[in-house]
Design an enzyme around this catalytic site. Structure first.
Site, PDB file in Angstrom:
ATOM      1  N   GLY A 101      42.762  58.338   3.657  1.00  0.00           N
ATOM      2  CA  GLY A 101      43.209  57.703   2.258  1.00  0.00           C
ATOM      3  C   GLY A 101      41.872  57.566   1.610  1.00  0.00           C
ATOM      4  CG  ASN A 102      41.975  57.634  -2.581  1.00  0.00           C
ATOM      5  OD1 ASN A 102      42.274  56.629  -3.191  1.00  0.00           O
ATOM      6  ND2 ASN A 102      42.968  58.544  -2.396  1.00  0.00           N
ATOM      7  NE  ARG A 103      35.687  52.298  -0.282  1.00  0.00           N
ATOM      8  CZ  ARG A 103      35.656  51.754   0.964  1.00  0.00           C
ATOM      9  NH1 ARG A 103      36.479  51.041   1.172  1.00  0.00           N
ATOM     10  NH2 ARG A 103      34.822  52.109   1.912  1.00  0.00           N
ATOM     11  CB  SER A 104      42.857  54.734  -5.834  1.00  0.00           C
ATOM     12  OG  SER A 104      43.647  54.273  -7.159  1.00  0.00           O
TER      13      SER A 104
END
Ligand code: C5P
Length: 235
Positions: free
Chosen positions: A29-32
């Site tokens: 995933g990512n940090r958004s």
């Protein structure tokens, strides 16, 4: 303020970050946080639009801050986000792709929780479709609502020999969308924070043209971005 500037328009905003499962408990995933996308949805609603937020793993407190009347659809993976966006493509006047989409996904998700083996682990990844590019293709094929406006986001840090701005301008032309909202994520801003600074470009006859610059709270920046969207619609 942009009150009424999008009166009667149907606006789709994607927000958050996609997650690609590795096994039943792990994902890439990512940090958004989804804050910028949620703020854009709120600004579009204030401007009079009918708004659907397609929320990819957005925190519940961020969703709780949305004004009543914004519809929320929950998705998690890139495939789910793509299906939701495509389903709305034929009726949306504006689609704002603010979600951070995973460029790759594991070639296969394990059915059971993966175990340590004592050896290094290599995970095969396959490329995800570019959803925004797909929406541009649908539109260019005449399969979406006439005059539909497609808005992309670019979070860039630049590199030693290319400025973040020139990367964003090149991305606008490569993706074929109408507007590109560039945000510089090289400093402390953007991910998870309440403040942001953006430059909005439109695809003009001679390439990318700057149409707006905005800095401040994500709510303030969102009002300016939505004003740029409304201005582009009435060009
Ligand atoms: O190429 P990059 O990921 O930086 O482009 C960002 C823009 O493209 C964002 O608007 C994002 O929502 C969209 N995107 C997409 N599908 C992907 C990757 C990015 O729609 N697979």
């Amino acid at each position: 303020r942009a009150d009424g500037a999008l009166s009667g328009a149907s606006v789709i905003v994607s927000a958050g970050g996609t997650r690609e499962p590795l096994d039943p408990v792990r994902f890439l995933g990512n940090r958004s946080s989804g804050k910028q996308g949620a703020a854009l949805a709120a600004a579009a609603a204030t401007a009079g639009a009918r708004v659907t937020l397609i929320a990819a793993n957005v925190d519940s407190d961020v969703l709780a801050s949305l004004p009543a009347g914004v519809d929320i659809e929950h998705v998690s993976t890139t495939a789910e986000l793509e299906a939701a966006c495509t389903a709305h493509a034929s009726s949306a006047d504006v689609i704002v792709m603010a979600a951070a989409v995973s460029d790759y996904r594991p070639a296969a998700a394990a059915q059971h929780k993966m175990k340590k083996t004592g050896d290094d682990l290599t995970i095969a990844l396959v490329e995800n479709p570019d959803i925004l590019r797909g929406l541009v293709e649908l539109r260019d094929a005449g399969r979406t609502r006439t005059g539909q406006l497609l808005v992309g986001f670019a979070a860039e840090t630049g590199s030693h020999d290319t400025s973040a701005e020139s990367l964003a301008q090149a991305k606008l032309l490569r993706k074929g969308c109408d507007l590109l909202v560039f945000n510089d994520v090289s400093g402390d801003r953007a991910f998870g924070h309440d403040d942001n600074a953006v430059v909005v470009y439109r695809a003009g006859a001679d390439g990318a043209e700057e149409v707006a610059r905005s800095e401040g709270s994500k709510a303030h920046v969102s009002n300016d971005v939505i004003a740029a969207v409304a201005a582009e619609r009435s060009r």
